[in-house]
Design a protein around this motif. Structure first.
Motif, mmCIF file in Angstrom:
data_model
loop_
_atom_site.group_PDB
_atom_site.id
_atom_site.type_symbol
_atom_site.label_atom_id
_atom_site.label_comp_id
_atom_site.label_asym_id
_atom_site.label_seq_id
_atom_site.Cartn_x
_atom_site.Cartn_y
_atom_site.Cartn_z
ATOM 1 N N LYS A 189 66.683 27.811 23.722
ATOM 2 C CA LYS A 189 66.851 28.234 25.107
ATOM 3 C C LYS A 189 65.514 28.444 25.815
ATOM 4 O O LYS A 189 65.458 28.937 26.922
ATOM 5 C CB LYS A 189 67.664 29.533 25.172
ATOM 6 C CG LYS A 189 69.010 29.478 24.484
ATOM 7 C CD LYS A 189 69.980 28.593 25.209
ATOM 8 C CE LYS A 189 71.398 28.745 24.710
ATOM 9 N NZ LYS A 189 71.765 27.896 23.628
ATOM 10 N N SER A 190 64.401 28.066 25.175
ATOM 11 C CA SER A 190 63.080 28.343 25.747
ATOM 12 C C SER A 190 62.818 27.563 27.034
ATOM 13 O O SER A 190 61.968 27.954 27.825
ATOM 14 C CB SER A 190 61.988 28.036 24.721
ATOM 15 O OG SER A 190 61.967 26.653 24.418
ATOM 16 N N ALA A 191 63.534 26.472 27.259
ATOM 17 C CA ALA A 191 63.310 25.674 28.467
ATOM 18 C C ALA A 191 63.956 26.308 29.695
ATOM 19 O O ALA A 191 63.682 25.906 30.814
ATOM 20 C CB ALA A 191 63.860 24.259 28.270
ATOM 21 N N TYR A 192 64.803 27.314 29.483
ATOM 22 C CA TYR A 192 65.494 27.943 30.600
ATOM 23 C C TYR A 192 64.613 28.986 31.275
ATOM 24 O O TYR A 192 63.786 29.616 30.636
ATOM 25 C CB TYR A 192 66.793 28.599 30.120
ATOM 26 C CG TYR A 192 67.836 27.595 29.722
ATOM 27 C CD1 TYR A 192 68.760 27.123 30.643
ATOM 28 C CD2 TYR A 192 67.897 27.102 28.432
ATOM 29 C CE1 TYR A 192 69.712 26.186 30.286
ATOM 30 C CE2 TYR A 192 68.844 26.167 28.060
ATOM 31 C CZ TYR A 192 69.746 25.712 28.994
ATOM 32 O OH TYR A 192 70.682 24.790 28.645
ATOM 33 N N THR A 193 64.834 29.191 32.556
ATOM 34 C CA THR A 193 64.090 30.215 33.293
ATOM 35 C C THR A 193 64.660 31.584 32.945
ATOM 36 O O THR A 193 65.790 31.706 32.453
ATOM 37 C CB THR A 193 64.207 29.994 34.809
ATOM 38 O OG1 THR A 193 65.572 30.203 35.202
ATOM 39 C CG2 THR A 193 63.756 28.601 35.213
ATOM 40 N N ASP A 194 63.894 32.627 33.243
ATOM 41 C CA ASP A 194 64.384 33.985 33.024
ATOM 42 C C ASP A 194 65.656 34.230 33.830
ATOM 43 O O ASP A 194 66.579 34.891 33.354
ATOM 44 C CB ASP A 194 63.318 35.009 33.422
ATOM 45 C CG ASP A 194 62.179 35.064 32.419
ATOM 46 O OD1 ASP A 194 62.357 34.593 31.275
ATOM 47 O OD2 ASP A 194 61.110 35.579 32.781
ATOM 48 N N LYS A 195 65.695 33.683 35.029
ATOM 49 C CA LYS A 195 66.878 33.851 35.871
ATOM 50 C C LYS A 195 68.110 33.234 35.200
ATOM 51 O O LYS A 195 69.190 33.832 35.190
ATOM 52 C CB LYS A 195 66.643 33.204 37.237
ATOM 53 C CG LYS A 195 67.827 33.335 38.175
ATOM 54 C CD LYS A 195 67.547 32.674 39.509
ATOM 55 C CE LYS A 195 68.762 32.749 40.406
ATOM 56 N NZ LYS A 195 68.543 32.051 41.680
ATOM 57 N N GLN A 196 67.953 32.029 34.641
ATOM 58 C CA GLN A 196 69.066 31.375 33.972
ATOM 59 C C GLN A 196 69.503 32.160 32.736
ATOM 60 O O GLN A 196 70.699 32.268 32.457
ATOM 61 C CB GLN A 196 68.687 29.951 33.578
ATOM 62 C CG GLN A 196 68.574 29.020 34.771
ATOM 63 C CD GLN A 196 67.970 27.687 34.385
ATOM 64 O OE1 GLN A 196 66.968 27.634 33.686
ATOM 65 N NE2 GLN A 196 68.572 26.618 34.853
ATOM 66 N N LYS A 197 68.539 32.711 32.004
ATOM 67 C CA LYS A 197 68.864 33.506 30.818
ATOM 68 C C LYS A 197 69.629 34.766 31.198
ATOM 69 O O LYS A 197 70.607 35.134 30.542
ATOM 70 C CB LYS A 197 67.586 33.866 30.055
ATOM 71 C CG LYS A 197 66.931 32.666 29.395
ATOM 72 C CD LYS A 197 65.594 33.062 28.788
ATOM 73 C CE LYS A 197 64.856 31.839 28.249
ATOM 74 N NZ LYS A 197 63.507 32.197 27.759
ATOM 75 N N ARG A 198 69.192 35.428 32.280
ATOM 76 C CA ARG A 198 69.903 36.626 32.755
ATOM 77 C C ARG A 198 71.308 36.267 33.214
ATOM 78 O O ARG A 198 72.267 36.994 32.947
ATOM 79 C CB ARG A 198 69.135 37.294 33.901
ATOM 80 C CG ARG A 198 67.901 38.046 33.477
ATOM 81 C CD ARG A 198 67.355 38.913 34.606
ATOM 82 N NE ARG A 198 67.150 38.197 35.851
ATOM 83 C CZ ARG A 198 66.027 37.570 36.186
ATOM 84 N NH1 ARG A 198 64.996 37.556 35.365
ATOM 85 N NH2 ARG A 198 65.923 36.949 37.339
ATOM 86 N N GLN A 199 71.416 35.137 33.910
ATOM 87 C CA GLN A 199 72.712 34.698 34.413
ATOM 88 C C GLN A 199 73.663 34.424 33.245
ATOM 89 O O GLN A 199 74.824 34.842 33.270
ATOM 90 C CB GLN A 199 72.508 33.428 35.242
ATOM 91 C CG GLN A 199 73.747 32.965 35.965
ATOM 92 C CD GLN A 199 73.457 31.765 36.849
ATOM 93 O OE1 GLN A 199 72.524 31.001 36.598
ATOM 94 N NE2 GLN A 199 74.239 31.589 37.879
ATOM 95 N N ALA A 200 73.167 33.753 32.220
ATOM 96 C CA ALA A 200 74.000 33.457 31.052
ATOM 97 C C ALA A 200 74.435 34.740 30.358
ATOM 98 O O ALA A 200 75.591 34.860 29.939
ATOM 99 C CB ALA A 200 73.245 32.548 30.078
ATOM 100 N N ALA A 201 73.522 35.703 30.246
ATOM 101 C CA ALA A 201 73.861 36.975 29.599
ATOM 102 C C ALA A 201 74.954 37.698 30.386
ATOM 103 O O ALA A 201 75.888 38.263 29.806
ATOM 104 C CB ALA A 201 72.618 37.845 29.484
ATOM 105 N N HIS A 202 74.862 37.660 31.706
ATOM 106 C CA HIS A 202 75.848 38.309 32.560
ATOM 107 C C HIS A 202 77.218 37.634 32.402
ATOM 108 O O HIS A 202 78.248 38.315 32.270
ATOM 109 C CB HIS A 202 75.381 38.243 34.017
ATOM 110 C CG HIS A 202 76.343 38.856 34.976
ATOM 111 N ND1 HIS A 202 76.512 40.210 35.105
ATOM 112 C CD2 HIS A 202 77.211 38.298 35.841
ATOM 113 C CE1 HIS A 202 77.450 40.444 36.018
ATOM 114 N NE2 HIS A 202 77.879 39.306 36.478
ATOM 115 N N ILE A 203 77.236 36.321 32.398
ATOM 116 C CA ILE A 203 78.486 35.574 32.237
ATOM 117 C C ILE A 203 79.074 35.867 30.855
ATOM 118 O O ILE A 203 80.281 36.079 30.711
ATOM 119 C CB ILE A 203 78.257 34.060 32.421
ATOM 120 C CG1 ILE A 203 77.834 33.776 33.869
ATOM 121 C CG2 ILE A 203 79.517 33.271 32.062
ATOM 122 C CD1 ILE A 203 77.277 32.380 34.083
#
Length: 65
Positions: free
Chosen positions: A6-20
């Protein structure tokens, strides 16, 4: 995380995935299913971990001048 890098993802995308993922767990999904759904949703919205366009090189199409 269980799958993929998941290192290619932005912090925003990582936060979004965690929220989902948390939201899906609250609906009664397993942790594995929740994570899969979360990352699939992020990929669908943002086109994956790379923000480098849609895969087409420029706007020119073969045969159209």
């Amino acid at each position: 995380m269980t799958q993929g890098d998941k290192s290619a993802y932005t912090d925003k995308q990582k936060r979004q995935a965690a929220h989902i993922e948390e939201s899906e767990k609250e609906k009664g999904r397993s942790a594995e299913d929740a994570e899969r759904i979360a990352w699939a949703t992020v990929n669908k919205q943002d086109g994956g971990g790379k923000k480098s366009g849609s895969g087409r090189a420029g706007s020119s199409r073969p045969g159209h001048h």
